[in-house]
Design a protein around this motif. Sequence first.
Motif, PDB file in Angstrom:
ATOM      1  N   HIS A 136       8.068   8.685 -41.867  1.00 25.43           N
ATOM      2  CA  HIS A 136       8.133   9.677 -40.801  1.00 25.43           C
ATOM      3  C   HIS A 136       7.416   9.082 -39.603  1.00 25.43           C
ATOM      4  O   HIS A 136       6.474   8.280 -39.762  1.00 25.43           O
ATOM      5  CB  HIS A 136       7.463  10.992 -41.239  1.00 25.43           C
ATOM      6  CG  HIS A 136       7.599  12.125 -40.281  1.00 25.43           C
ATOM      7  ND1 HIS A 136       6.738  12.312 -39.217  1.00 25.43           N
ATOM      8  CD2 HIS A 136       8.485  13.147 -40.225  1.00 25.43           C
ATOM      9  CE1 HIS A 136       7.089  13.393 -38.549  1.00 25.43           C
ATOM     10  NE2 HIS A 136       8.146  13.922 -39.147  1.00 25.43           N
ATOM     11  N   ARG A 137       7.840   9.453 -38.397  1.00 17.42           N
ATOM     12  CA  ARG A 137       7.256   8.842 -37.202  1.00 17.42           C
ATOM     13  C   ARG A 137       5.756   9.079 -37.098  1.00 17.42           C
ATOM     14  O   ARG A 137       5.039   8.310 -36.444  1.00 17.42           O
ATOM     15  CB  ARG A 137       7.953   9.374 -35.957  1.00 17.42           C
ATOM     16  CG  ARG A 137       7.738  10.861 -35.707  1.00 17.42           C
ATOM     17  CD  ARG A 137       8.534  11.371 -34.524  1.00 17.42           C
ATOM     18  NE  ARG A 137       8.260  12.787 -34.291  1.00 17.42           N
ATOM     19  CZ  ARG A 137       8.933  13.511 -33.410  1.00 17.42           C
ATOM     20  NH1 ARG A 137       9.896  12.955 -32.697  1.00 17.42           N
ATOM     21  NH2 ARG A 137       8.628  14.791 -33.243  1.00 17.42           N
ATOM     22  N   ARG A 166       1.224   7.621 -47.113  1.00 18.31           N
ATOM     23  CA  ARG A 166       1.485   6.662 -48.192  1.00 18.31           C
ATOM     24  C   ARG A 166       2.159   7.404 -49.344  1.00 18.31           C
ATOM     25  O   ARG A 166       1.655   8.431 -49.802  1.00 18.31           O
ATOM     26  CB  ARG A 166       0.169   6.029 -48.657  1.00 18.31           C
ATOM     27  CG  ARG A 166       0.327   4.949 -49.745  1.00 18.31           C
ATOM     28  CD  ARG A 166      -1.039   4.500 -50.246  1.00 18.31           C
ATOM     29  NE  ARG A 166      -0.936   3.479 -51.271  1.00 18.31           N
ATOM     30  CZ  ARG A 166      -1.193   2.193 -51.085  1.00 18.31           C
ATOM     31  NH1 ARG A 166      -1.584   1.772 -49.884  1.00 18.31           N
ATOM     32  NH2 ARG A 166      -1.073   1.322 -52.064  1.00 18.31           N
ATOM     33  N   GLN A 195       6.998  -2.742 -46.444  1.00 22.12           N
ATOM     34  CA  GLN A 195       6.237  -1.660 -45.826  1.00 22.12           C
ATOM     35  C   GLN A 195       7.253  -0.751 -45.130  1.00 22.12           C
ATOM     36  O   GLN A 195       8.108  -1.232 -44.391  1.00 22.12           O
ATOM     37  CB  GLN A 195       5.234  -2.205 -44.808  1.00 22.12           C
ATOM     38  CG  GLN A 195       4.150  -3.093 -45.409  1.00 22.12           C
ATOM     39  CD  GLN A 195       3.053  -2.277 -46.054  1.00 22.12           C
ATOM     40  OE1 GLN A 195       2.573  -1.292 -45.504  1.00 22.12           O
ATOM     41  NE2 GLN A 195       2.639  -2.697 -47.247  1.00 22.12           N
ATOM     42  N   HIS A 196       7.160   0.556 -45.374  1.00 21.58           N
ATOM     43  CA  HIS A 196       8.155   1.477 -44.818  1.00 21.58           C
ATOM     44  C   HIS A 196       7.450   2.685 -44.217  1.00 21.58           C
ATOM     45  O   HIS A 196       6.499   3.213 -44.803  1.00 21.58           O
ATOM     46  CB  HIS A 196       9.119   1.929 -45.923  1.00 21.58           C
ATOM     47  CG  HIS A 196      10.186   2.874 -45.442  1.00 21.58           C
ATOM     48  ND1 HIS A 196      11.260   2.457 -44.692  1.00 21.58           N
ATOM     49  CD2 HIS A 196      10.344   4.212 -45.619  1.00 21.58           C
ATOM     50  CE1 HIS A 196      12.033   3.489 -44.412  1.00 21.58           C
ATOM     51  NE2 HIS A 196      11.502   4.576 -44.960  1.00 21.58           N
ATOM     52  N   ARG A 197       7.940   3.120 -43.052  1.00 17.78           N
ATOM     53  CA  ARG A 197       7.412   4.317 -42.412  1.00 17.78           C
ATOM     54  C   ARG A 197       8.375   5.475 -42.708  1.00 17.78           C
ATOM     55  O   ARG A 197       9.510   5.471 -42.233  1.00 17.78           O
ATOM     56  CB  ARG A 197       7.261   4.107 -40.910  1.00 17.78           C
ATOM     57  CG  ARG A 197       6.391   5.165 -40.229  1.00 17.78           C
ATOM     58  CD  ARG A 197       6.336   4.954 -38.712  1.00 17.78           C
ATOM     59  NE  ARG A 197       5.967   3.611 -38.337  1.00 17.78           N
ATOM     60  CZ  ARG A 197       4.722   3.154 -38.269  1.00 17.78           C
ATOM     61  NH1 ARG A 197       3.717   3.952 -38.560  1.00 17.78           N
ATOM     62  NH2 ARG A 197       4.480   1.906 -37.901  1.00 17.78           N
ATOM     63  N   TYR A 247       3.707   9.139 -39.723  1.00 16.56           N
ATOM     64  CA  TYR A 247       3.048   8.549 -40.890  1.00 16.56           C
ATOM     65  C   TYR A 247       2.725   7.080 -40.621  1.00 16.56           C
ATOM     66  O   TYR A 247       3.396   6.408 -39.826  1.00 16.56           O
ATOM     67  CB  TYR A 247       3.946   8.611 -42.126  1.00 16.56           C
ATOM     68  CG  TYR A 247       4.201   9.987 -42.703  1.00 16.56           C
ATOM     69  CD1 TYR A 247       3.617  11.136 -42.176  1.00 16.56           C
ATOM     70  CD2 TYR A 247       5.039  10.128 -43.809  1.00 16.56           C
ATOM     71  CE1 TYR A 247       3.860  12.379 -42.717  1.00 16.56           C
ATOM     72  CE2 TYR A 247       5.285  11.376 -44.369  1.00 16.56           C
ATOM     73  CZ  TYR A 247       4.700  12.501 -43.810  1.00 16.56           C
ATOM     74  OH  TYR A 247       4.945  13.732 -44.363  1.00 16.56           O
ATOM     75  N   ASP A 248       1.717   6.586 -41.321  1.00 18.50           N
ATOM     76  CA  ASP A 248       1.442   5.151 -41.324  1.00 18.50           C
ATOM     77  C   ASP A 248       2.479   4.444 -42.193  1.00 18.50           C
ATOM     78  O   ASP A 248       3.204   5.075 -42.968  1.00 18.50           O
ATOM     79  CB  ASP A 248       0.046   4.877 -41.887  1.00 18.50           C
ATOM     80  CG  ASP A 248      -1.055   5.481 -41.035  1.00 18.50           C
ATOM     81  OD1 ASP A 248      -0.837   5.647 -39.815  1.00 18.50           O
ATOM     82  OD2 ASP A 248      -2.126   5.801 -41.600  1.00 18.50           O
ATOM     83  N   LEU A 249       2.516   3.119 -42.072  1.00 22.98           N
ATOM     84  CA  LEU A 249       3.355   2.335 -42.973  1.00 22.98           C
ATOM     85  C   LEU A 249       2.856   2.494 -44.405  1.00 22.98           C
ATOM     86  O   LEU A 249       1.649   2.550 -44.661  1.00 22.98           O
ATOM     87  CB  LEU A 249       3.339   0.864 -42.570  1.00 22.98           C
ATOM     88  CG  LEU A 249       4.134   0.496 -41.317  1.00 22.98           C
ATOM     89  CD1 LEU A 249       3.806  -0.927 -40.890  1.00 22.98           C
ATOM     90  CD2 LEU A 249       5.638   0.627 -41.584  1.00 22.98           C
ATOM     91  N   SER A 250       3.813   2.556 -45.335  1.00 20.35           N
ATOM     92  CA  SER A 250       3.480   2.724 -46.743  1.00 20.35           C
ATOM     93  C   SER A 250       4.063   1.579 -47.561  1.00 20.35           C
ATOM     94  O   SER A 250       5.190   1.136 -47.297  1.00 20.35           O
ATOM     95  CB  SER A 250       4.063   4.050 -47.261  1.00 20.35           C
ATOM     96  OG  SER A 250       3.951   4.140 -48.677  1.00 20.35           O
TER      97      SER A 250
END
Length: 530
Positions: free
Chosen positions: A12-13, A175, A8-10, A15-18
């Motif tokens: 942008h600050r 996402r 799981q990666h964010r 954004y939700d985790l994607s």
Amino acid sequence: SVAARSTQHRFHRDYDLSPALGYGDRSYLGPVIEARSGVQTSVRLRNRMGEHPFAADVDLSLHGVPEDFGSQPPTTLHLHGGVTRPRFDGHPEDFIVPGEALRNRYGNGQEAGSLWYHDHTLGTTRLNVYAGLAAPYLIRDEFDTGGEDNPLGLPAGEFEWPLVLQEKVFADGGRQSVRSVRLVPQGSWEGGAVGDRGLINGVVWPQLKVARGLYRFRICNAASLSVWNLHFSDRRRFWVIGNDLGLLDAPAPTREVRMGPAERIDILVDFSDLRAGESVELRNDEPVPLPAAAVGAKPMPLFGRFVATSERGHTGPVPTRLRGGSGRPAVLSPVARPERSRDLTLIQDLDRRFPPTMMLLNNLHYDDEDIERPVQGTVEEWNLINTTPDPHTIHLHLVHFRVIERQRFSVWRYKLANHRPPVGTRWTPSADRFAWGSPSAPKQWESGPKDTVHVDPHTITRILVRWPDRAELGFDPDQTFVPAGAEARMATTMPMSTAEDGRLGGYMWHCHMLDHEDHDMMARFRLVTG
């Protein structure tokens, strides 16, 4: 030892985790691998992926991709720019499935340069790399050591940054998405389109703090599609010191540089004139290709911002020479004379799908047997004839080449004079008599050895390729091998590039616009002994 993992990666600050993919302990992309010229590196890759972030986007019609490629995603590992044995090159059919591992050995028998490693699985390369399976691989030598006391006086340590540039499409919440044309049904190959967000090292529009001094940026265009014209927002001058595979003879001053997917550029930029708190942005103003513009794509303008601190950075000067003389590598060798000329075509054709398009090399599918068979130890001129309205970036595995020139030609006259047979029959007529205008020489920063070249629409791009032989390589480039994930591989319906008894062999040349590579702008070649 690294693992390809589901993460799981964010981005942008805000954004939700994607869902994403990463190598090692990274939630996206992977660690920078540093190797030493002439010293072997052994990389063990384990597949620890779960369901693919783009499982719903896997196109099952490409190369007979099995239905479980979304739930049990395969991967392989290609060292892009590496002089590598066939069995360690990341052959697209030599993949491993979750729970399996492979080991590649890289001899690193080449000068210092900016390589990168990434997935290369047949039919899903675009999805795996876009999801995160890519990272820099830097080769060091006695001249370009990476240390602060390097003989060339280059910025090092905290003042040398690998920059992986990408562009993406994001769905609601941040996402990551591969769908940019909503008319294309999910699960269908799309053909590629321009993303609307720029990323540096996996972050959308980062603000990066820089000291007031000279920096070395090792830039890789890791996009799936776009050619970029990179520049700073104040149009400040910078210096190109190297390209794909090593240093130039001398720094090339410029205010912009154009690079396509998979190309690398090594630059020096001086921030000493900025006051604390002042900033400049890394931007792009390359127009999008006509086919992408027709579906609404617009240029992706911004990658990130560099904000100066009050600290002093690297204060050494920009070198006047990079090659030749004491403490420097030998100057680049002159371009050799070719022993043979090959005409090769880049084609956009109709397919029974939506969008009704596929990309081809020489009018052939990937698994057609009419492949190039250059002779070891010879020099060839390759004339890359782009009959399409799109730019392409052509990458050759194993070899390093030199760019000679580019020239426009009349595509409609070329096609009118040379009837193209059905797909599956080679079609590579010369375009020389349809060329017009004067050939344009490569830019100064293209003067060194390369492994990837951008080929503009309706142009002939001429490159000079020297095919190494077994003696200089220290291995047989035409050897065959048993795939790493042989049992899993044999259970699929994908076509194999077999020599005999299920063995693989040979190398690839292909478009590095990854959607194009997957359908179907990739071909094999075998390096024979005569």
